[in-house]
Design a protein around this motif. Structure first.
Motif, short mmCIF file in Angstrom:
data_model
loop_
_atom_site.label_atom_id
_atom_site.label_comp_id
_atom_site.label_asym_id
_atom_site.label_seq_id
_atom_site.Cartn_x
_atom_site.Cartn_y
_atom_site.Cartn_z
N GLY A 12 0.76 -1.30 0.17
CA GLY A 12 0.07 0.04 0.09
C GLY A 12 0.80 1.10 0.03
N LYS A 13 0.28 2.26 0.62
CA LYS A 13 1.01 3.46 0.67
C LYS A 13 0.93 4.20 2.08
CE LYS A 13 0.91 6.47 -2.82
NZ LYS A 13 0.60 7.35 -3.86
N VAL A 14 1.86 4.69 2.64
CA VAL A 14 2.39 5.21 3.81
C VAL A 14 0.95 6.63 4.10
CG1 VAL A 14 3.48 6.48 5.61
CG2 VAL A 14 4.33 4.59 4.28
N ILE A 33 0.01 4.64 9.62
CA ILE A 33 -1.26 4.15 9.29
C ILE A 33 -0.83 4.01 7.63
CG2 ILE A 33 -3.46 4.34 8.84
CD1 ILE A 33 -3.46 6.30 11.30
N LEU A 34 -0.87 2.69 7.11
CA LEU A 34 -0.97 2.41 5.70
C LEU A 34 -2.60 2.58 4.97
CD1 LEU A 34 1.21 -0.78 5.68
CD2 LEU A 34 1.99 1.71 5.74
N GLU A 35 -2.43 3.06 3.87
CA GLU A 35 -3.83 3.05 3.01
C GLU A 35 -3.64 1.87 1.79
OE1 GLU A 35 -6.23 3.59 -0.17
OE2 GLU A 35 -4.51 4.54 -0.45
N SER A 36 -4.50 0.96 1.84
CA SER A 36 -4.52 -0.13 0.80
C SER A 36 -5.89 -0.59 0.68
CB SER A 36 -3.61 -1.34 1.32
OG SER A 36 -3.77 -2.24 0.40
N MET A 37 -6.22 -0.62 -0.72
CA MET A 37 -7.70 -0.80 -1.36
C MET A 37 -8.46 0.23 -0.29
SD MET A 37 -7.45 -4.84 -2.05
CE MET A 37 -6.97 -5.27 -0.40
N LYS A 38 -8.21 1.37 -0.20
CA LYS A 38 -9.42 2.29 0.50
C LYS A 38 -9.44 1.97 1.95
CE LYS A 38 -11.27 3.90 -3.81
NZ LYS A 38 -10.92 5.21 -4.14
N MET A 39 -8.48 1.03 2.43
CA MET A 39 -8.83 0.82 3.86
C MET A 39 -7.44 1.28 4.53
SD MET A 39 -9.86 -3.28 3.64
CE MET A 39 -9.64 -3.47 5.35
N GLU A 58 5.47 9.78 4.76
CA GLU A 58 4.08 9.82 4.26
C GLU A 58 4.24 10.06 2.91
OE1 GLU A 58 2.07 12.82 6.23
OE2 GLU A 58 2.26 11.97 8.30
N GLY A 59 3.22 9.27 2.02
CA GLY A 59 3.14 9.10 0.51
C GLY A 59 3.90 8.10 -0.22
N ASP A 60 4.93 7.44 0.75
CA ASP A 60 5.93 6.39 0.09
C ASP A 60 4.80 5.13 -0.12
OD1 ASP A 60 7.93 7.99 0.30
OD2 ASP A 60 9.01 6.94 2.01
N ALA A 61 5.22 4.32 -0.97
CA ALA A 61 4.82 3.15 -1.46
C ALA A 61 5.66 2.09 -0.74
CB ALA A 61 4.74 2.86 -2.85
N VAL A 62 4.70 0.97 -0.17
CA VAL A 62 5.48 -0.04 0.34
C VAL A 62 5.05 -1.45 0.22
CG1 VAL A 62 5.67 1.24 2.63
CG2 VAL A 62 3.86 -0.05 2.44
N THR A 63 5.62 -2.47 0.41
CA THR A 63 5.22 -3.86 -0.26
C THR A 63 5.08 -4.65 0.98
OG1 THR A 63 7.70 -4.34 -0.14
CG2 THR A 63 6.49 -3.39 -2.58
N GLU A 64 4.43 -5.70 0.83
CA GLU A 64 4.27 -6.74 2.08
C GLU A 64 5.28 -7.02 2.41
OE1 GLU A 64 1.71 -10.85 2.90
OE2 GLU A 64 1.65 -9.68 1.06
N ASP A 65 5.60 -7.17 3.71
CA ASP A 65 6.73 -7.56 4.43
C ASP A 65 8.01 -6.86 4.33
OD1 ASP A 65 5.84 -9.81 5.83
OD2 ASP A 65 6.22 -11.27 4.10
N GLN A 66 7.75 -5.43 4.11
CA GLN A 66 9.09 -4.48 3.95
C GLN A 66 9.17 -3.90 5.44
OE1 GLN A 66 8.37 -1.53 1.15
NE2 GLN A 66 9.66 0.12 2.12
#
Length: 73
Positions: A12-14, A33-39, A58-66
């Motif tokens: 998601g995104k920070v 708090i991350l935003e992913s699929m509007k959650m 804030e605004g950075d993209a992140v991947t699972e298990d990062q």
């Protein structure tokens, strides 16, 4: 004192950074708090300690298990 990597659970995104380096955290305190699929998905401290490092902003993209932060217990 042990350094503990804090990892994301989703891609998601920070959305918001709640804690800053040097903050004392209790177990399960929100770090960001991350935003992913509007959650909104909180990233929390795995145990009590001091937030030593944030590796995203804030605004950075992140991947699972990062690794996004380091907490020192």
């Amino acid at each position: 004192m042990a350094a503990i990597d804090v990892k994301t659970e989703v891609t998601g995104k920070v959305w918001k950074v709640v804690a800053k380096p040097g903050d004392k955290l209790a177990a399960d305190d929100e770090i960001m708090i991350l935003e992913s699929m509007k959650m909104e998905i909180p990233v929390v401290a795995p145990e009590a300690g001091t937030l030593k490092e944030l590796s995203v902003a804030e605004g950075d993209a992140v991947t699972e298990d990062q690794v996004v932060a380091v907490v020192e217990s």
